[in-house]
Design a protein around this motif. Sequence first.
Motif, PDB file in Angstrom:
ATOM      1  N   SER A  74       0.830  -1.211   0.000  1.00  9.75           N
ATOM      2  CA  SER A  74       0.000   0.000   0.000  1.00  9.75           C
ATOM      3  C   SER A  74       0.864   1.260   0.000  1.00  9.75           C
ATOM      4  CB  SER A  74      -0.932  -0.006   1.210  1.00  9.75           C
ATOM      5  OG  SER A  74      -0.191   0.060   2.417  1.00  9.75           O
ATOM      6  N   PHE A  75       1.992   1.207   0.699  1.00  9.48           N
ATOM      7  CA  PHE A  75       2.915   2.354   0.687  1.00  9.48           C
ATOM      8  C   PHE A  75       3.542   2.513  -0.698  1.00  9.48           C
ATOM      9  CE2 PHE A  75       7.194   4.144   1.385  1.00  9.48           C
ATOM     10  CZ  PHE A  75       6.830   5.356   1.934  1.00  9.48           C
ATOM     11  N   ALA A  76       3.933   1.381  -1.314  1.00  7.12           N
ATOM     12  CA  ALA A  76       4.546   1.447  -2.647  1.00  7.12           C
ATOM     13  C   ALA A  76       3.577   1.971  -3.688  1.00  7.12           C
ATOM     14  CB  ALA A  76       5.057   0.065  -3.046  1.00  7.12           C
ATOM     15  N   LEU A  77       2.275   1.787  -3.455  1.00  8.23           N
ATOM     16  CA  LEU A  77       1.279   2.258  -4.412  1.00  8.23           C
ATOM     17  C   LEU A  77       1.385   3.772  -4.600  1.00  8.23           C
ATOM     18  CD1 LEU A  77      -0.879   0.668  -5.981  1.00  8.23           C
ATOM     19  CD2 LEU A  77      -2.548   1.441  -4.297  1.00  8.23           C
ATOM     20  N   GLY A  78       1.738   4.478  -3.538  1.00  3.18           N
ATOM     21  CA  GLY A  78       1.888   5.918  -3.641  1.00  3.18           C
ATOM     22  C   GLY A  78       3.108   6.338  -4.440  1.00  3.18           C
ATOM     23  N   LEU A  79       4.068   5.443  -4.577  1.00  2.00           N
ATOM     24  CA  LEU A  79       5.300   5.772  -5.301  1.00  2.00           C
ATOM     25  C   LEU A  79       5.195   5.497  -6.794  1.00  2.00           C
ATOM     26  CD1 LEU A  79       7.881   4.236  -2.772  1.00  2.00           C
ATOM     27  CD2 LEU A  79       6.949   6.556  -2.824  1.00  2.00           C
TER      28      LEU A  79
END
Length: 363
Positions: A74-79
């Motif tokens: 979910s954090f990587a989705l923002g990147l």
Amino acid sequence: MAWLRDPDRPPLLSVVFWLVLGATVAVNLMLPSGVVNRLLFFADVVLLCGLWLVMPWRPGRGRLLATPVFLAGSFALGLVGAAGTHAPLTLLGMANLALVYGMRTAGATLAAFGAILVIVPPLFFGRTFVQALVDLAAIAVLSAFSMGMASAVLRARRLAERVRELTVAEERARIAAEMHDSIGHHLTVIKLGLENAERFRERRPEAAWEEVHQAKDLTQAALADARRWVRALRPLALDGDLGSAALQKLADSFSGTGVTVTFEVEGMERPLAPDTELVLYRVLQEGLTNAVRHAEATSVRGTLTFDRRRIVLVVADNGKGFGQGHGSGFGLSSLSDRVAALGGRLISGDQAVGFELRAELPS
């Protein structure tokens, strides 16, 4: 594949997950993006979908690595092009982390996530330190809500488990009293009979042997009662068995009685209230015990059905039935009162073949 419809997964969180993920995909498709970033974005979306289906929602259910991987995804989705709409997904991951690993682990992870949010965007994505702090403040507010919700769920679970323990303890005390009256009576009569046999052994040997034979018969009856009460004293979930698993275990415990017992579940199973579980357990126990002791049945079938608005348990045997007077010594009066107290009803009676006990409870 029962874990795909994990009853511990809060339905509201599932709705939020799919809505947020759908909105994130829609926003990404409307914004310009490179081919590589878009491929990475959709690969991450597929990963999150799969992880959401397998994430555990209680400790000790396995698949524990799914939660940290979901958080990282979910954090990587923002990147890779989520345009900030993915933040609620991270909060869902935090709530899951709290439920599975505990509040301390979730709090430490949240602190580490906040530090990353302040350091990484200014260094690698061109955002200012002030903008990073604003993002952190928004995440902190949402995190407080998420962690508060997880804390409330954990507290409710602990309270529910305590209620279960007290309910089972009360039931065990009641059964222990009945066991004392039943087996205690047999042992008292056996003791008196053997004392008489001891007095009669020389003057009236025939009477002495009669007392011994009677004591032998009473010993067999006491042994049968003891075995029945051992089954009855088994609590609902000493080994983590809940719902249909506890009922299946009860049905399996009657396998050595000479009666073929089958149990099946129909419909989509969902979590049951502790009082409902206990009543269903007692209904199945009553049906099985009486089929074995009184009905001269060779087979018993239990069926637990989950409808939209009710839960139905039917226990049917192929025995001789009980006729018009089955209610007097059948122990159904108190059981019927307990079912009625939960807003349900208990129906019993002879069928074309055998006897049927049917409990209907609100969902």
